[in-house]
Design an enzyme around this catalytic site. Structure first.
Site, PDB file in Angstrom:
ATOM      1  N   LYS A 292      20.703  23.811 -45.225  1.00  0.00           N
ATOM      2  CA  LYS A 292      21.073  24.952 -46.067  1.00  0.00           C
ATOM      3  C   LYS A 292      22.585  25.235 -45.938  1.00  0.00           C
ATOM      4  O   LYS A 292      23.294  25.374 -46.933  1.00  0.00           O
ATOM      5  CB  LYS A 292      20.272  26.192 -45.656  1.00  0.00           C
TER       6      LYS A 292
ATOM      7  N   ASP B 148      17.472  29.328 -49.315  1.00  0.00           N
ATOM      8  CA  ASP B 148      17.364  30.272 -48.200  1.00  0.00           C
ATOM      9  C   ASP B 148      16.104  31.107 -48.410  1.00  0.00           C
ATOM     10  O   ASP B 148      15.309  30.836 -49.314  1.00  0.00           O
ATOM     11  CB  ASP B 148      18.629  31.143 -48.092  1.00  0.00           C
TER      12      ASP B 148
END
Ligand code: SF4
Length: 216
Positions: A123, A141
């Site tokens: 991420k 996320d």
């Protein structure tokens, strides 16, 4: 619940674009390195808190070489208002050493290279690629995961599968803005515990809303 077809996806992306035309990364940074540090710091913290700390931190230390003049204890003291500050300080200094030794002090521009840095997961790497370099990447996320699955843009209980499904249904040139818009929607309206569905322009296209409001 099923994943939407391309024309339904296009409608949702357009509604998100109308709701959040200015959506952008809410971490403050002026260089790829600053964004990398800010993103590492942002795990399990708020962007506001990170911005407060980095405003002070980046005024004094702006490059891997400058960070490497700090001891671990020094850096911990600088970032102690942020959760997990000890492990984050350790990872940031280790990442600075890797940047100096393996990348000439520059932040690399590929996913595998970014993910080779200590403390940098998928991420974080994608946030840096997309926001620092404008390279299409769709970071998933907690907000992107929740909102995408509620809307039916994805259908999975796993982050990586959600990411694959989103990349398959969203045109590549819209990955970066869609990432920001899903986060903004998740932060401002579609919260985890109590989404503010009343007045949400996505209601008619939302699988979660339709399921919650179907006749019993
Ligand atoms: S209708 Fe409710 S659950 Fe669906 S996207 Fe809007 S706020 Fe989220």
């Amino acid at each position: 619940m099923i994943i939407k077809n391309p024309s339904e996806v296009a409608v949702i992306l357009e509604l998100l674009s109308q709701a959040y035309p200015q959506a952008h990364c809410e971490l403050n940074f002026t260089t790829p390195f600053e964004l990398l540090v800010a993103t590492v710091l942002s795990a399990q913290s708020t962007d506001q808190r990170v911005n407060k700390v980095t405003a002070r931190l980046f005024a004094q230390h702006r490059t891997p070489a400058e960070f490497l003049r700090l001891s671990q204890a020094d850096l911990e003291a600088e970032i102690q208002e942020i959760g997990l500050f000890r492990s984050k300080a350790k990872n940031i200094l280790a990442a600075c050493r890797a940047l100096r030794e393996e990348f000439g002090g520059a932040v690399p521009r590929t996913l595998p290279e970014l993910m080779s840095l200590p403390g940098v997961g998928r991420k974080t790497a994608k946030v840096v690629l997309s926001n620092a370099f404008g390279i299409p990447a769709l970071a998933v996320d907690t907000h992107v995961f929740r909102v995408a699955n509620r809307l039916g843009l994805a259908q999975s209980t796993r982050v990586e599968e959600t990411e694959r499904q989103l990349e398959a249904v969203i045109p590549r040139e819209q990955w970066i803005q869609t990432h920001h818009r899903l986060i903004w929607h998740g932060r401002r309206r579609c919260g985890a515990r109590k989404p503010a569905c009343e007045g949400c322009t996505l209601q008619a296209h939302c699988e979660y809303f339709c399921l919650e409001h179907r006749p019993k």
